[in-house]
Design a protein around this motif. Structure first.
Motif, short mmCIF file in Angstrom:
data_model
loop_
_atom_site.label_atom_id
_atom_site.label_comp_id
_atom_site.label_asym_id
_atom_site.label_seq_id
_atom_site.Cartn_x
_atom_site.Cartn_y
_atom_site.Cartn_z
N ARG A 103 14.40 43.34 -32.53
CA ARG A 103 15.02 44.50 -33.17
C ARG A 103 14.34 45.77 -32.69
O ARG A 103 13.12 45.86 -32.64
CB ARG A 103 14.91 44.41 -34.69
N CYS A 114 13.99 39.92 -26.36
CA CYS A 114 14.87 40.61 -27.30
C CYS A 114 14.20 40.65 -28.67
O CYS A 114 13.61 39.67 -29.11
CB CYS A 114 16.20 39.86 -27.39
N TYR A 158 19.49 44.80 -32.45
CA TYR A 158 18.71 44.14 -31.41
C TYR A 158 18.85 44.88 -30.08
O TYR A 158 19.91 45.40 -29.76
CB TYR A 158 19.16 42.69 -31.22
N TRP A 212 20.70 31.46 -28.29
CA TRP A 212 20.94 32.55 -29.25
C TRP A 212 21.41 33.79 -28.50
O TRP A 212 20.79 34.19 -27.51
CB TRP A 212 19.64 32.84 -30.00
N ASP A 213 22.49 34.37 -28.99
CA ASP A 213 22.99 35.63 -28.43
C ASP A 213 22.78 36.73 -29.46
O ASP A 213 23.55 36.85 -30.42
CB ASP A 213 24.48 35.52 -28.07
N PRO A 214 21.75 37.53 -29.31
CA PRO A 214 21.44 38.58 -30.28
C PRO A 214 22.58 39.58 -30.47
O PRO A 214 22.71 40.18 -31.54
CB PRO A 214 20.22 39.27 -29.70
N ARG A 215 23.41 39.75 -29.46
CA ARG A 215 24.53 40.69 -29.56
C ARG A 215 25.52 40.26 -30.64
O ARG A 215 26.21 41.10 -31.21
CB ARG A 215 25.25 40.81 -28.21
N GLN A 216 25.56 38.97 -30.93
CA GLN A 216 26.45 38.46 -31.97
C GLN A 216 25.79 38.52 -33.35
O GLN A 216 26.46 38.31 -34.37
CB GLN A 216 26.84 37.00 -31.66
N ASP A 217 24.50 38.77 -33.37
CA ASP A 217 23.73 38.74 -34.61
C ASP A 217 23.69 40.10 -35.31
O ASP A 217 24.04 40.22 -36.47
CB ASP A 217 22.31 38.27 -34.30
N SER A 218 23.25 41.13 -34.59
CA SER A 218 23.08 42.44 -35.20
C SER A 218 23.02 43.52 -34.13
O SER A 218 22.45 43.30 -33.05
CB SER A 218 21.78 42.47 -36.02
#
Length: 152
Positions: free
Chosen positions: A57, A55, A120, A111-117
């Motif tokens: 950006r 994963c 991603y 880490w869950d990138p979907r919760q970050d931005s």
């Protein structure tokens, strides 16, 4: 380096490769843009159902190269313990990635990138070729996968 150990068998090399894919957290990801400008970065990854999931950006050079180029070379280890994996890439934007792969990624990395931005994306790399060697004495027989099939 002085060679003191005999070359591993192809079967042992495959076991070692699979152990690294299961156990390591980071992988070097090599891509290139349409003009051939190379990019090399480390990314977290997970090995899930014989595919590598990463994963980053989508707007980063690596994300763009993975999406637009459709290919990547992944590398583990140092120059005395090398694993190279060449694969075909598919991009999964937003919430399109399979939940099983995302779940495995989150479990491994925390880490869950979907919760970050929303920028991603997940990238699936299906191996097409795998090489592994420990030094010059293992150069012969280093090809463990060709055309997407294990030769071992």
């Amino acid at each position: 380096m002085k060679i003191t150990e005999p070359a591993r068998t192809a079967e042992q090399r495959k076991r070692d490769v699979l152990a690294r894919l299961e156990g390591e957290l980071d992988v070097w990801v090599a891509t290139a843009d349409a003009d051939g400008l190379p990019c090399l970065v480390p990314l977290w990854f997970v090995w899930d159902e014989d595919e590598v999931w990463m994963c980053t950006r989508l707007t980063s050079p690596t994300g763009l190269n993975l999406r637009d180029g459709g290919r990547a070379r992944l590398a583990f280890g140092d120059t005395q313990d090398v694993v190279l994996l060449d694969g075909e890439v598919r991009t999964f934007e937003g919430r399109d990635a399979p939940e099983s792969a995302v779940g495995a990624f989150v479990t491994k990395t925390g880490w869950d990138p979907r919760q970050d931005s929303a920028s991603y994306a997940f990238f699936r790399v299906r191996p097409r070729a795998v090489q592994a060697w420990h030094g010059e004495h293992e150069m012969r027989g280093r090809h463990l996968m060709r055309d997407g099939a294990w030769v071992v």
